[in-house]
Design a protein around this motif. Structure first.
Motif, short mmCIF file in Angstrom:
data_model
loop_
_atom_site.label_atom_id
_atom_site.label_comp_id
_atom_site.label_asym_id
_atom_site.label_seq_id
_atom_site.Cartn_x
_atom_site.Cartn_y
_atom_site.Cartn_z
N UNK A 158 22.31 50.84 27.11
CA UNK A 158 21.26 52.05 27.65
C UNK A 158 19.73 51.88 28.90
N UNK A 159 20.07 52.82 29.49
CA UNK A 159 18.51 52.97 30.81
C UNK A 159 17.29 52.86 30.42
N UNK A 160 17.63 54.35 29.46
CA UNK A 160 15.93 54.17 29.11
C UNK A 160 16.01 55.82 28.13
N UNK A 161 14.62 56.57 27.75
CA UNK A 161 15.10 57.47 26.73
C UNK A 161 13.36 57.84 26.55
N UNK A 162 13.49 58.92 27.11
CA UNK A 162 12.35 59.43 27.66
C UNK A 162 11.59 60.02 26.07
N UNK A 163 12.33 60.13 25.29
CA UNK A 163 11.31 60.34 23.83
C UNK A 163 11.47 59.30 22.66
N UNK A 164 11.27 57.83 23.81
CA UNK A 164 10.86 56.68 22.83
C UNK A 164 9.14 56.39 23.45
N UNK A 165 8.20 56.95 22.46
CA UNK A 165 7.36 56.35 22.75
C UNK A 165 6.93 55.27 23.34
N UNK A 166 7.28 54.50 22.59
CA UNK A 166 7.02 53.01 22.55
C UNK A 166 8.04 51.75 23.39
N UNK A 167 7.73 51.65 24.28
CA UNK A 167 8.92 51.22 25.20
C UNK A 167 9.22 49.95 24.55
N UNK A 168 8.27 49.33 23.79
CA UNK A 168 8.87 47.52 22.08
C UNK A 168 9.88 47.80 22.09
N UNK A 169 10.17 49.27 21.29
CA UNK A 169 11.01 49.18 19.82
C UNK A 169 12.66 49.28 21.13
N UNK A 170 12.92 49.80 22.49
CA UNK A 170 13.97 50.13 23.46
C UNK A 170 13.95 48.07 23.73
N UNK A 171 12.65 47.95 24.16
CA UNK A 171 13.32 46.16 24.26
C UNK A 171 13.39 45.61 23.68
#
Length: 226
Positions: A141-154
């Protein structure tokens, strides 16, 4: 075999590292490929002519001349990797695919699934598919505006990368692909959002088709190791 023409043209190096697709290659000989899509659903924007599954079929039919690509789309909104693995068994029994396209990561990150639990679930799903004669393409996935902490996505992306590398399966790196496109789009220079839903929907089918075809061509022409 021709690389599909693309309005979302991205170099293969920004899409996915090469990986074997033995069951897809075998299906090419029979002139018909069955593809099953599971994971997060893909929406439809007003400018699209075709939804994701139909667009993917169209692009593969054009790129793989003489081959009929049949795509079954079985997404579930909000589905984590662990839940998808359980459902996958039923869907595979119904569709008997040669290739599993699994959209992973975004819902696990959104629901704060521990990266190690996510990684274990994805690995289990990939191994189950391979044990049952199915090739796998993981779609990030590219990005998610609902994620406040991008470290989770990383952390989720890194877990996906580890699974793809250790299990030797294709992994479409959506973030890197969209970052490349962001550098080439006039709308971005004018302040547009390179990760808008519309841009993502428009490019997903083309990026999946590009990754598959580029991988098949590369492995077909690469000389055998001595």
């Amino acid at each position: 075999m021709a690389r599909p023409a693309s309005a979302c043209d991205t170099p293969a190096s920004a899409l996915a590292a090469p990986a074997p697709l033995p069951h897809v290659a075998a299906a090419l000989k029979s002139k018909k490929i069955h593809i099953l899509i599971v994971g997060s659903p893909v929406g439809l924007n007003q400018g699209q002519r075709k939804p994701f599954p139909a667009a993917l079929e169209f692009l593969l039919d054009r790129a793989l001349v003489g081959v009929d690509a049949v795509v079954a789309d079985r997404p579930v909104s909000g589905e984590t990797a662990a839940t998808a693995v359980e459902r996958m068994r039923t869907e595979v029994a119904l569709d008997r695919p040669d290739l599993l396209v699994w959209r992973v990561g975004s819902d696990d990150a959104l629901q704060f699934v521990a990266p190690e639990d996510y990684e274990s679930a994805v690995r289990a799903g990939v191994r189950w598919a391979k044990d049952n004669g199915i090739d796998v393409l993981l779609v990030g996935f590219e990005t998610n505006p609902w994620l406040h902490d991008q470290s989770e996505a990383k952390a989720i992306r890194e877990a996906t990368r580890r699974v793809a590398q250790s299990e030797n399966v294709l992994y479409l790196r959506r973030l890197e692909a969209m970052q490349f496109l962001a550098k080439t789009r006039k709308s971005v220079a004018e302040g547009g959002n390179p990760f808008s839903l519309d841009a993502g929907y428009d490019c997903l089918a083309e990026q999946v088709a590009q990754a598959l075809v580029a991988n098949l061509v590369l492995r077909h022409v690469r000389p055998a190791k001595p």
